[in-house]
Write a protein that holds these residues in place. Structure first.
Motif, PDB file in Angstrom:
ATOM      1  N   GLY A 167     -31.342  -3.765 -13.174  1.00  0.00           N
ATOM      2  CA  GLY A 167     -29.884  -3.734 -12.782  1.00  0.00           C
ATOM      3  C   GLY A 167     -30.599  -5.666 -13.006  1.00  0.00           C
ATOM      4  N   ALA A 168     -29.206  -6.615 -11.960  1.00  0.00           N
ATOM      5  CA  ALA A 168     -29.168  -8.574 -12.003  1.00  0.00           C
ATOM      6  C   ALA A 168     -29.299  -7.542 -10.331  1.00  0.00           C
ATOM      7  N   LEU A 169     -29.605  -9.476  -9.966  1.00  0.00           N
ATOM      8  CA  LEU A 169     -29.687  -9.605  -8.311  1.00  0.00           C
ATOM      9  C   LEU A 169     -28.872 -10.598  -8.237  1.00  0.00           C
ATOM     10  N   LEU A 170     -27.690 -10.923  -7.169  1.00  0.00           N
ATOM     11  CA  LEU A 170     -27.181 -12.684  -6.966  1.00  0.00           C
ATOM     12  C   LEU A 170     -27.111 -12.722  -5.887  1.00  0.00           C
ATOM     13  N   LEU A 171     -28.642 -13.414  -5.319  1.00  0.00           N
ATOM     14  CA  LEU A 171     -28.673 -13.633  -3.970  1.00  0.00           C
ATOM     15  C   LEU A 171     -28.408 -15.655  -3.578  1.00  0.00           C
ATOM     16  N   ALA A 172     -27.455 -15.132  -2.487  1.00  0.00           N
ATOM     17  CA  ALA A 172     -27.462 -16.886  -1.892  1.00  0.00           C
ATOM     18  C   ALA A 172     -28.394 -16.983  -1.105  1.00  0.00           C
ATOM     19  N   THR A 173     -28.716 -18.181  -0.884  1.00  0.00           N
ATOM     20  CA  THR A 173     -30.328 -18.205   0.008  1.00  0.00           C
ATOM     21  C   THR A 173     -29.981 -19.877   0.056  1.00  0.00           C
ATOM     22  N   HIS A 174     -30.872 -20.670   1.398  1.00  0.00           N
ATOM     23  CA  HIS A 174     -31.084 -21.908   1.480  1.00  0.00           C
ATOM     24  C   HIS A 174     -32.781 -22.028   0.940  1.00  0.00           C
ATOM     25  N   SER A 175     -33.646 -20.746   0.881  1.00  0.00           N
ATOM     26  CA  SER A 175     -35.158 -21.020   0.148  1.00  0.00           C
ATOM     27  C   SER A 175     -34.768 -21.099  -1.067  1.00  0.00           C
ATOM     28  N   LEU A 176     -35.336 -21.990  -0.882  1.00  0.00           N
ATOM     29  CA  LEU A 176     -35.696 -23.467  -2.459  1.00  0.00           C
ATOM     30  C   LEU A 176     -37.282 -22.792  -2.873  1.00  0.00           C
ATOM     31  N   ASP A 177     -38.269 -21.775  -2.242  1.00  0.00           N
ATOM     32  CA  ASP A 177     -39.239 -20.529  -2.333  1.00  0.00           C
ATOM     33  C   ASP A 177     -39.248 -20.126  -2.977  1.00  0.00           C
TER      34      ASP A 177
END
Length: 226
Positions: A167-177
């Protein structure tokens, strides 16, 4: 307003969407999951058009909604059972039960959603997104409110999941780690436009050539005000 957005996610890929508050990240995800209808363009999920074949497309989609929009008067178990039924499953999958146990969520299965803490509802939202082996998993700030141990368990599970199951994951985040340690590709959205996309090889160069990964990302997009 979003303009000229074009993103293709490959099977087994973790794609991170970065950007400041109000840049359009959540709006873009809302279009991908059909909470908003874009005025133009096309969205395909596992080859199915969200506009022309919405049922088939949504069967391949896993969306982690915001914790505050979960149905307050259902139990966590009922939420999972409803999602499973919508994906054509008669039971909650064993893999989800194992993940729930690792996240220490199991004791809350029969609790009503409106009695759960923010972090516990966040765990439920992610579990719901993983029901039915979706080909596209969409998460918006999915680690907010999670304790560090749970966040680490979830990051590693998602990384392993997309690698092994295709599968594929699309994640919106502010976390640069997350970009530094887990992402295959990343992009920054500014004022509704994709300002820069880091392919896998470019991210790898940033990881190895710079001691300060955050500064490296800022330099790559032109720095403050660039």
């Amino acid at each position: 307003m979003l303009e000229h957005i074009s993103i293709t996610l490959a099977a087994g890929e973790w794609f991170v969407l970065l950007g400041p508050n109000g840049c359009g990240k959540s709006t873009l995800l809302d279009c991908v999951v059909s909470r908003l209808i874009p005025s133009g363009g096309e969205i395909l999920i596992a080859g199915h058009s969200l506009r022309q074949a919405p049922f088939e497309a949504k069967r391949q989609l896993g969306y982690g909604c915001a914790p505050d929009v979960l149905p307050a008067l259902l139990t966590a178990r009922q939420c999972l059972e409803v999602h499973a039924a919508a994906k054509g499953q008669s039971v909650i999958g064993d893999d989800l039960l194992i993940l729930a146990d690792e996240l220490r969520f199991t004791p809350y299965f029969d609790a009503f959603v409106d009695t759960l803490s923010l972090g516990t509802r966040q765990k439920l939202a992610v579990l719901l997104a993983l029901v039915g082996e979706p080909k596209l998993i969409v998460l918006d700030e999915a680690f907010n409110g999670l304790d560090p141990a749970s966040a680490l368990i979830l990051k590693r599970h998602l990384r392993t999941r997309v690698e092994r199951r295709g599968g594929a994951l699309l994640l919106a985040t502010h976390s640069l780690d997350i970009v530094e340690h887990y992402a295959d590709r990343a992009a920054v959205l500014i004022d509704g436009k994709l300002k820069h996309v880091w392919p896998k090889d470019e991210l790898q160069r940033l990881r190895t050539a710079h001691g300060d990964f955050e500064a490296a990302l800022a330099e790559a997009i032109g720095g403050p005000g660039g």
